[in-house]
Enzyme design. Sequence first.
Site, mmCIF file in Angstrom:
data_model
loop_
_atom_site.group_PDB
_atom_site.id
_atom_site.type_symbol
_atom_site.label_atom_id
_atom_site.label_comp_id
_atom_site.label_asym_id
_atom_site.label_seq_id
_atom_site.Cartn_x
_atom_site.Cartn_y
_atom_site.Cartn_z
ATOM 1 N N GLU A 43 0.847 -1.193 0.000
ATOM 2 C CA GLU A 43 0.000 0.000 0.000
ATOM 3 C C GLU A 43 0.884 1.246 0.000
ATOM 4 O O GLU A 43 1.903 1.296 0.683
ATOM 5 C CB GLU A 43 -0.893 -0.006 1.240
ATOM 6 C CG GLU A 43 -1.842 1.184 1.313
ATOM 7 C CD GLU A 43 -2.740 1.151 2.532
ATOM 8 O OE1 GLU A 43 -3.823 1.747 2.476
ATOM 9 O OE2 GLU A 43 -2.359 0.527 3.552
ATOM 10 N N LYS A 112 -9.836 1.487 -2.537
ATOM 11 C CA LYS A 112 -10.067 1.018 -1.169
ATOM 12 C C LYS A 112 -11.522 1.268 -0.765
ATOM 13 O O LYS A 112 -12.003 2.405 -0.787
ATOM 14 C CB LYS A 112 -9.104 1.737 -0.222
ATOM 15 C CG LYS A 112 -9.034 1.161 1.180
ATOM 16 C CD LYS A 112 -7.922 1.881 1.944
ATOM 17 C CE LYS A 112 -7.620 1.252 3.283
ATOM 18 N NZ LYS A 112 -6.472 1.929 3.943
ATOM 19 N N CYS A 153 -5.571 -3.078 2.708
ATOM 20 C CA CYS A 153 -5.384 -2.828 4.140
ATOM 21 C C CYS A 153 -6.656 -3.034 4.969
ATOM 22 O O CYS A 153 -7.029 -4.154 5.274
ATOM 23 C CB CYS A 153 -4.793 -1.436 4.343
ATOM 24 S SG CYS A 153 -4.010 -1.202 5.959
#
Length: 277
Positions: A43, A112, A153
């Site tokens: 990331e 995301k 994440c």
Amino acid sequence: MSKFRLAVVQLHVSKIKADNLGRAQTLVKEAAGQGAKVVVLPECFNSPYGTGFFKEYAEKIPGESTQVLSETAKKCGIYLVGGSIPEEDGGKLYNTCSVFGPDGTLLVTHRKIHLFDIDVPGKIRFQESETLSPGKSLSMFETPYCKVGVGICYDIRFAELAQIYAKKGCQLLVYPGAFNMTTGPAHWELLQRGRAVDNQVYVATASPARDETASYVAWGHSSVINPWGEVISKAGSEESVVYADIDLQYLADVRQQIPITKQRRNDLYSVNSVQEG
């Protein structure tokens, strides 16, 4: 093909974008030279992670960083999961992962979905939503080896996403991520093993290397977990490349031995997607 080699690049990330891109290229080429067919970057691999950096380092897609990823994937003949970069589109910022095929083609972009907004008193407060907008779609791509689902994440904390990916045939889930020194030791490995066992899939995570001088200190410990929940490859805190052989026959064996897919009570519950990419 029942086996293929996966590489996870735990990259040291600095404030100099050109250095980050150059180092990423070098390590991806190293991984391909070791036989990796799928390579995963972390990331925010091209820039520091933090709300104060997203706008400064944001790019359009296609742009400078994705051009480097495309060229590197093509040169190496690999599937390259390009970690994530801050993306600007239509006046909004996103935390976006771009995946490229062996011919350099952009296969999918994953914005995301779940923004990292947490407040642990006395330890860490972070609000991605102060600058970023959430993605609105799921992201999967096909390879000759298996179907792959992508999260970034904080997405790993949401079991439903992994369940939907598995339900749609993904046998490998990849999560570029940057857990910190509070959540990392507590939950990083736990969540990976949980997603792997729950869905009987391989799970790979790619973190930036730890930099104690950074404003946001990443935990590191990029990992690969097998469908039995075992950690089969794991980095320390420093910059490194870790490898794992993904064995799809082993995955099939685990699913046969503990046949939870067939045993699910679909008459009592279900997890379904309402929107797809």
